[in-house]
Design an enzyme around this catalytic site. Sequence first.
Site, PDB file in Angstrom:
ATOM      1  N   CYS A 102     -10.090  -1.710 -10.828  1.00 17.78           N
ATOM      2  CA  CYS A 102      -9.449  -0.624 -10.088  1.00 17.78           C
ATOM      3  C   CYS A 102      -8.105  -1.045  -9.509  1.00 17.78           C
ATOM      4  CB  CYS A 102     -10.372  -0.113  -8.981  1.00 17.78           C
ATOM      5  SG  CYS A 102     -11.009  -1.400  -7.933  1.00 17.78           S
ATOM      6  N   GLU A 121     -11.795 -10.208  -6.368  1.00 20.90           N
ATOM      7  CA  GLU A 121     -10.392 -10.185  -5.924  1.00 20.90           C
ATOM      8  C   GLU A 121      -9.883 -11.582  -5.577  1.00 20.90           C
ATOM      9  OE1 GLU A 121      -9.329  -6.387  -3.688  1.00 20.90           O
ATOM     10  OE2 GLU A 121     -11.134  -7.056  -2.656  1.00 20.90           O
ATOM     11  N   ASP A 133      -5.167  -7.753  -5.678  1.00 17.70           N
ATOM     12  CA  ASP A 133      -5.378  -8.943  -4.857  1.00 17.70           C
ATOM     13  C   ASP A 133      -5.654 -10.169  -5.716  1.00 17.70           C
ATOM     14  OD1 ASP A 133      -4.956  -8.365  -2.120  1.00 17.70           O
ATOM     15  OD2 ASP A 133      -6.670  -7.015  -2.204  1.00 17.70           O
ATOM     16  N   HIS A 172       0.806  -1.217   0.000  1.00 18.21           N
ATOM     17  CA  HIS A 172       0.000   0.000   0.000  1.00 18.21           C
ATOM     18  C   HIS A 172       0.842   1.271   0.000  1.00 18.21           C
ATOM     19  CE1 HIS A 172      -3.299  -2.822   0.464  1.00 18.21           C
ATOM     20  NE2 HIS A 172      -3.949  -1.884  -0.199  1.00 18.21           N
TER      21      HIS A 172
HETATM   22  C1  PEP Z   1      -7.005  -4.507  -5.515  1.00 13.87           C
HETATM   23  O1  PEP Z   1      -6.829  -5.446  -4.744  1.00 13.87           O
HETATM   24  O2  PEP Z   1      -6.748  -4.546  -6.726  1.00 13.87           O
HETATM   25  C2  PEP Z   1      -7.529  -3.230  -5.001  1.00 13.87           C
HETATM   26  C3  PEP Z   1      -7.867  -2.273  -5.822  1.00 13.87           C
HETATM   27  O3  PEP Z   1      -7.594  -3.080  -3.659  1.00 13.87           O
HETATM   28  P1  PEP Z   1      -6.342  -2.795  -2.675  1.00 13.87           P
HETATM   29  O4  PEP Z   1      -5.140  -2.555  -3.532  1.00 13.87           O
HETATM   30  O5  PEP Z   1      -6.718  -1.636  -1.849  1.00 13.87           O
HETATM   31  O6  PEP Z   1      -6.262  -4.061  -1.902  1.00 13.87           O
HETATM   32 MG    MG Z   2      -7.743  -5.422  -2.748  1.00 14.25          MG
END
Ligand code: PEP
Ligand code: MG
Length: 758
Positions: free
Chosen positions: A676, A605, A629, A363
């Site tokens: 996303c 995911e 994910d 993150h």
């Molecule tokens: C993902 O897993 O692609 C996502 C957009 O969520 P995060 O990166 O916040 O886990």
């Molecule tokens: Mg995610």
Amino acid sequence: MLESLRHIVQEVDTARSFKDALDTLVVSVKQTLNTDVCSVFLVDRDTRRFVFAATEGLNKEALGKVTLAHNEGLVGQVGLKSEPVNLEDATLHESFHFIPEIGEEPFHAFLGVPVIHHRRLLGVLVVQQTQSRRFDENEEAFMVTLSAQLAGLIANAEATGETSHLGEVEYDHLDAEFVGIPGAPGFVIGTAVVIHPAANLDRVPDKKTEDITQELLLFDKALESVRRDIKRVSTQLSASLPKEEVALFDAYLHMLDDNALGDEIRVVIRKSQWAQGAVREVIQEHIGKFEKMKDSYLRERAADVRELGQRILAYLQDLRRHKTYYPNDTILVGEEITPSMMADVPQGLLKGIVSLRGSGNSHVAILARAMDVPTVMGAIDIPLYSVENHIIIVDGHYGHVYANPSEGRKKHFQKLRQNEEGFSFELEALKDLPAVTSDGYRIRLWANVGFSGDLVRSLDRGAEGIGLFRTEVPFMTSERFPTEEEQRRIYHEHIRAFSPRPVTMRTLDIGGDKTLSYFPIVEDNPFLGWRGIRVTLDHPEIFIVQARAMIKANAGLKGDLRIMLPMVSKISEVEEGKELVERAYREVKEEGFDVAAPLVGVMIEVPAAVYQARQLAKITDFLAVGSNDLTQYMLAVDRNNPRVADLYQDLHPAVICALREVSKAAHVEGKGVGICGELAGTAIGAILLVGMGYDVLSMNATSLPRVKWVLRQVSLRRARLMLSKVLRMHDTESIVSYMQNELLEAGLERVVARHTST
Ligand code: PEP
Ligand code: MG
């Protein structure tokens, strides 16, 4: 033998220089295995020859002078085979090669093990003995284990140039190169500000201080804080503990007295050692003395001394952190950079990030991309203490870091940076133009938001909606669960800014690497544990408050609110989630708010959700793929682990196949589908996703103008053609190289990452 192993590794780890480390190593190994010789040969990266680097038992005069070809002698054999060579009588072996300068003539028994780091041979560790004998299984296992543990140390020394001039402690190697993982693109030259890892007494290195008074002052403050802590705990526990136990606290205080440890440490600081190093030196000396004592009670006091040292060190590190000076060109460097460390840097000064841990999809890397801060993750070999305050270059495209760059290297990167800035300037002209392919196909480009500054940046870069609001961020920056009203205000700000355009809010997605200090989740396998919707369904009070805040935030605005559920792995989770959203909606309505019912969607995911995509689409309003994910779970590769970062491939054929299936499933059910994950913000990813029919690509605002630039120059027909070819390929490498060629042929070389070495 296990105890000796631990001891040797510890000694080597805390040596003052690389040369000291090697010298300590050969002495200890020779002693432990009771052999006549222990030596280390290191591979010179430029010449590929083995350099005779350390020995106990052979001629030390030859150190650094004698070298062997990569295939020469028994050492060469160990390297070529990449496995141990264990010989009863080395002189009988065909590869035996007598080197008079190092004086090995009388030795017969030979055991050599390779030192390998990330598949690369760094050297060979050798033990020899006069008499003919075969080293036994245990001895061989000992050497193999030791060599595996040494590999990191040697790789580190190699990167800092210490291997090329053994013996020099000062770190002044020009252009030391470290390889990590791209975290956020871009190049930057700046000053390394090292955020030190949490206290670990054994790992504190020696460092000369220029400011003895300042170090003494820091030490006194730290000592005072430890004393205060001990007194407080002692008073608190005096009622409930027996007298003898309470007396232990007094003993601690005595140890810290001015005429005991405290003063000894001050003496060392006065000799120009920095305070942390002085604490380590004195405490280790005492630990050593206690450990040698016969009396078991006294032996155990070693642990008390260590505990005290650890406490002082923790305070010293804390004091330094608070005194951190951030220059205008700050590059944060640390074992594990966190969002809060980034937040500590005053606005406008953070220019780059280098984290030893983490990977491109951690993150922190996602945040850095959103903030447009060039970042390298997983640069595990960087010697933190040595680069402090040094000039470094961060190449976020290739995941390289250069310390003490040469003038030539600096000029090269300055030029690359200028080109990038020129390109960004050109991209600004696209802000208000639609994202439409050259043959007229319209795509929605939305933004991922959550961190401070994201909202302004998304509007600034022409986002047409929000495809992912990471709502856990306001939870992470708070010291308790935010109230409904606190949440409502933040959500309202976003909906208002984008109204009437869509805003997609994800329900709280904690767990994995996203933790809340006030709601700790401790698990062996956090990414396979209590994450996302699993947590919020178990805590409906958290879910309902959040859903109510989201719905209320839209009151009077008529914004297009969408609520999205993360980490779904079964249908019933969606049914329960929907019910809670509906309940929240009814409640808010009943309270008299003028609100519209939100759309509810599911994030795909987890592989299970790919196979149930049609059923999920049937019972919801939209699907959105979280490819970060999804890649992690499909390929069984931790998105945070630098060791397996090269296996984390969001263009893996299996992932591409899954993405296409999800798009088809949503459309068969007549529902919209978006993505996303970070893949959507890349040139190659965006083209393939458009070819698959994705309706929405949501990405960090920084990537948006580039993606728009690419898509406006590619036709839908061509994107589909590329996809059909890619779907027939068997590995990621072929896919990437094919797509890069296509981009080059289409004249889009500005988004094809190029090797940046001079
Ligand atoms: C993902 O897993 O692609 C996502 C957009 O969520 P995060 O990166 O916040 O886990
Ligand atoms: Mg995610």
